[in-house]
Design a protein around this motif. Structure first.
Motif, PDB file in Angstrom:
ATOM      1  N   SER A 111      22.860 -15.948  92.715  1.00 16.53           N
ATOM      2  CA  SER A 111      21.996 -16.312  94.090  1.00 16.53           C
ATOM      3  C   SER A 111      22.214 -15.034  94.895  1.00 16.53           C
ATOM      4  CB  SER A 111      24.143 -16.753  94.698  1.00 16.53           C
ATOM      5  OG  SER A 111      23.514 -17.045  95.727  1.00 16.53           O
ATOM      6  N   MET A 129      25.671 -11.995  91.852  1.00 17.67           N
ATOM      7  CA  MET A 129      25.358 -12.494  93.091  1.00 17.67           C
ATOM      8  C   MET A 129      24.602 -11.522  93.784  1.00 17.67           C
ATOM      9  SD  MET A 129      27.895 -14.140  96.100  1.00 17.67           S
ATOM     10  CE  MET A 129      27.650 -15.362  95.235  1.00 17.67           C
ATOM     11  N   TYR A 143      27.752 -13.338  86.191  1.00 19.51           N
ATOM     12  CA  TYR A 143      29.180 -13.107  86.783  1.00 19.51           C
ATOM     13  C   TYR A 143      29.261 -11.741  87.406  1.00 19.51           C
ATOM     14  CZ  TYR A 143      29.156 -17.126  84.035  1.00 19.51           C
ATOM     15  OH  TYR A 143      29.457 -18.045  83.721  1.00 19.51           O
ATOM     16  N   LEU A 145      29.392  -9.239  91.175  1.00 18.13           N
ATOM     17  CA  LEU A 145      28.720  -9.240  92.662  1.00 18.13           C
ATOM     18  C   LEU A 145      27.535  -7.901  93.142  1.00 18.13           C
ATOM     19  CD1 LEU A 145      28.714 -10.234  95.982  1.00 18.13           C
ATOM     20  CD2 LEU A 145      30.751  -9.247  95.663  1.00 18.13           C
ATOM     21  N   ILE A 157      32.411 -11.442  88.966  1.00 18.39           N
ATOM     22  CA  ILE A 157      33.265 -12.995  89.717  1.00 18.39           C
ATOM     23  C   ILE A 157      33.027 -13.974  88.855  1.00 18.39           C
ATOM     24  CG2 ILE A 157      32.313 -11.921  92.056  1.00 18.39           C
ATOM     25  CD1 ILE A 157      28.982 -13.712  91.410  1.00 18.39           C
ATOM     26  N   GLU A 160      31.275 -19.874  90.910  1.00 19.54           N
ATOM     27  CA  GLU A 160      31.609 -20.317  91.707  1.00 19.54           C
ATOM     28  C   GLU A 160      31.203 -18.943  93.197  1.00 19.54           C
ATOM     29  OE1 GLU A 160      33.872 -21.861  89.800  1.00 19.54           O
ATOM     30  OE2 GLU A 160      32.293 -23.471  89.526  1.00 19.54           O
ATOM     31  N   GLY A 161      31.045 -17.860  92.806  1.00 22.51           N
ATOM     32  CA  GLY A 161      30.838 -17.042  93.336  1.00 22.51           C
ATOM     33  C   GLY A 161      32.617 -16.418  93.881  1.00 22.51           C
ATOM     34  N   ARG A 163      35.332 -13.645  93.186  1.00 14.48           N
ATOM     35  CA  ARG A 163      36.109 -12.359  92.707  1.00 14.48           C
ATOM     36  C   ARG A 163      36.884 -12.911  91.694  1.00 14.48           C
ATOM     37  NH1 ARG A 163      35.415  -7.527  96.714  1.00 14.48           N
ATOM     38  NH2 ARG A 163      33.277  -7.853  97.457  1.00 14.48           N
TER      39      ARG A 163
END
Length: 168
Positions: A111, A129, A143, A145, A157, A160-161, A163
């Motif tokens: 994302s 992300m 995985y 951020l 993450i 689903e994003g 943490r």
């Protein structure tokens, strides 16, 4: 219109040499160049530009005013927020006889937030992300951020994003 129907808005400019999967929606003022391959069930929002030979997987959502330049390959289930920017040239010049495209890979489930800049030659890992406004200059692990300028890893993450750890 069924879920399997391809929809191309009348204002879109789509090459007859592009391949677009079933159920994909191509909205207002989108341009898709020759030899681009776009998977099934994607949404290409207003003013998206897809350069020649770009590959976009299935079920991707590419929001308003994103330009996906040659050399960028996007996996399945990827989200790209509005005005995100991909580059494809490490040494941009108006005229360069030795110009070559530097490839970039966005893995499945990643994302990318609004107004993020993705510098070419990197891989953004699966389900990673990128926070809005970030400038990504190096690979992003799966995985993870990342945020900031330059982007730095701030958390692990889940798919689903959410943490799951501040340790990266």
């Amino acid at each position: 219109m069924s879920a399997n129907d391809l929809y191309i808005h009348p204002s879109a400019n789509v090459s007859d040499k592009a391949i677009i999967g079933a159920g994909t929606k191509v909205w207002i003022n989108v341009q898709i160049r020759e030899n681009a391959v776009i998977g099934e069930g994607c949404i290409l929002s207003k003013d998206v530009y897809v350069d020649h030979a770009v590959k976009i997987g299935s079920r991707c959502k590419i929001q308003n005013s994103v330009s996906v330049y040659s050399g960028v390959e996007i996996g399945d289930d990827v989200f790209v927020g509005p005005n995100a920017c991909f580059t494809n040239d490490k040494v941009p010049r108006a005229f360069n006889a030795d110009w070559t495209i530097t490839p970039t890979r966005i893995e499945d489930g990643a994302s990318i937030g609004a107004n993020a800049t993705i510098v070419c030659g990197i891989t953004i890992g699966e389900f990673a992300m990128v926070a809005a406004g970030s400038v990504v200059t190096k690979d992003v692990a799966p995985y993870t951020l990342v945020m900031g300028n330059p982007a730095r890893a701030v958390a692990r993450i889940d798919r689903e994003g959410n943490r799951v750890s501040g340790d990266v």
